[in-house]
Design an enzyme around this catalytic site. Sequence first.
Site, mmCIF file in Angstrom:
data_model
loop_
_atom_site.group_PDB
_atom_site.id
_atom_site.type_symbol
_atom_site.label_atom_id
_atom_site.label_comp_id
_atom_site.label_asym_id
_atom_site.label_seq_id
_atom_site.Cartn_x
_atom_site.Cartn_y
_atom_site.Cartn_z
ATOM 1 N N TYR A 53 0.822 -1.223 0.000
ATOM 2 C CA TYR A 53 0.000 0.000 0.000
ATOM 3 C C TYR A 53 0.850 1.265 0.000
ATOM 4 O O TYR A 53 0.446 2.276 -0.569
ATOM 5 C CB TYR A 53 -1.018 -0.029 1.159
ATOM 6 C CG TYR A 53 -2.119 -1.027 0.835
ATOM 7 C CD1 TYR A 53 -3.078 -0.727 -0.133
ATOM 8 C CD2 TYR A 53 -2.144 -2.283 1.408
ATOM 9 C CE1 TYR A 53 -4.040 -1.647 -0.488
ATOM 10 C CE2 TYR A 53 -3.111 -3.219 1.062
ATOM 11 C CZ TYR A 53 -4.058 -2.894 0.110
ATOM 12 O OH TYR A 53 -5.012 -3.806 -0.267
ATOM 13 N N VAL A 88 -9.555 3.302 -4.833
ATOM 14 C CA VAL A 88 -9.071 3.870 -3.580
ATOM 15 C C VAL A 88 -8.228 5.124 -3.842
ATOM 16 O O VAL A 88 -7.699 5.725 -2.919
ATOM 17 C CB VAL A 88 -8.301 2.811 -2.751
ATOM 18 C CG1 VAL A 88 -9.237 1.685 -2.350
ATOM 19 C CG2 VAL A 88 -7.092 2.255 -3.507
ATOM 20 N N HIS A 104 -14.478 0.945 -1.365
ATOM 21 C CA HIS A 104 -13.384 0.085 -0.908
ATOM 22 C C HIS A 104 -12.303 0.827 -0.120
ATOM 23 O O HIS A 104 -11.197 0.333 0.025
ATOM 24 C CB HIS A 104 -12.748 -0.638 -2.119
ATOM 25 C CG HIS A 104 -13.673 -1.638 -2.739
ATOM 26 N ND1 HIS A 104 -13.508 -2.145 -4.005
ATOM 27 C CD2 HIS A 104 -14.795 -2.233 -2.253
ATOM 28 C CE1 HIS A 104 -14.490 -3.010 -4.270
ATOM 29 N NE2 HIS A 104 -15.279 -3.070 -3.233
ATOM 30 N N THR A 171 -14.843 -1.340 -14.951
ATOM 31 C CA THR A 171 -14.770 -2.367 -13.903
ATOM 32 C C THR A 171 -15.106 -3.718 -14.500
ATOM 33 O O THR A 171 -15.961 -3.818 -15.385
ATOM 34 C CB THR A 171 -15.713 -2.057 -12.712
ATOM 35 O OG1 THR A 171 -15.776 -3.208 -11.857
ATOM 36 C CG2 THR A 171 -17.111 -1.667 -13.142
ATOM 37 N N SER A 172 -14.429 -4.760 -13.991
ATOM 38 C CA SER A 172 -14.689 -6.107 -14.509
ATOM 39 C C SER A 172 -15.990 -6.677 -13.948
ATOM 40 O O SER A 172 -16.394 -7.763 -14.344
ATOM 41 C CB SER A 172 -13.523 -7.031 -14.155
ATOM 42 O OG SER A 172 -13.351 -7.057 -12.748
#
Length: 229
Positions: A53, A88, A104, A171-172
Site C-alpha cells: 500500500y 481507492v 473500498h 470495472t470487470s
Amino acid sequence: MKKLVILTGAGMSAESGVSTFRDSNGLWQNHRIEEVASPIAWQNTPKMVMEFYNQRRKQLFEVEPNIGHKALIDLEKHFDVQIITQNVDDLHERAGSKNILHLHGELKKVRSTIDEDLVYEMDQWELKFGDKCEKGSQLRPHIVWFGEAVPMIGPAIEISSSADIFIVIGTSMAVYPAASLISYVNPDIPKYYIDPNAFNVSGISNLKIIKEKAGKGVPQLVKELINPV
Ligand code: OAD
C-alpha cells in the site's frame, strides 16, 4: 434534475497510469491477494502489506486525473451526479467531482487498528510501523480488504436504486457486493457500460455497452447525455 449515478472501477484510472487488478500485468497478476489485501495477511505478513500500500500511495502522489475523470465534471451542470467508486485513489476528487462515495476505502487515509472510526489523512506516502493512532495502536491502510465488511454498501444500494440514469465505467464487475449494485437499479432506466472488455453484464435491461477506454468513451457519452439527438 435527473439523478445520474456512476459506478467506477480501476479502468477509470488506467489512463492516469494506475494499474488495474485483473488485466494482464494487473496488480493481482503480480501479487497474491491473500498476501497483501486481507486481514490474515496483515496478521501474518504485515511488512508485505505495508509495502504494497505504501507503493500504491507513493504512485498516487505522482499521477493526475485523466480526460475521463475530467469529462464527468461537465455532467454536474445538467444532472444531480453521484459517483460510487471502487477505486481507492482520489482522482475523481482531484478532477473536481463533488459527490463521491468510496466503497473500498481510500489510499490517502489510514486508520486505527483498534477503533475504525479513528481515520487520518496522509499528506505523504509512507506509513510506517510505529505510526500510531491517538489511542496508541498501530495505523493500517484505510482499505476494505477481502474478507472484511463493506460499510458503505448500504448507502450505495440506496443511491443506485434511486438513479434515473446509471453508468458503469472501467470495472470487470467481478467483485461483490460492488458488482451487485446494478441489480438494484430500476430495470426501466437507461444504463451505460464503458469498458473495452465489458464483462459480466448479461441479462441487464436497457443497457448500452460502449467498448472504449474511459478517455474516449466517457467524453463521448457525456456529450450524448448533455445534447441528446
Ligand atoms: P479490475 O482490474 O477487475 O477491472 C478493470 C476493468 O477496467 C476491466 O474490465 C478492464 O477491461 C477495464 N479497463 C482497462 N483499461 C481501461 C480503460 N482505459 N478505460 C476503461 N476501462 C478499462 O478492477 P475493478 O473492477 O475495479 O478491490 O476491481 C474491483 C475491485 O477488485 C477493486 O476495487 C479492488 C480489486 O480487488 C480491493 O482492493 C478491495
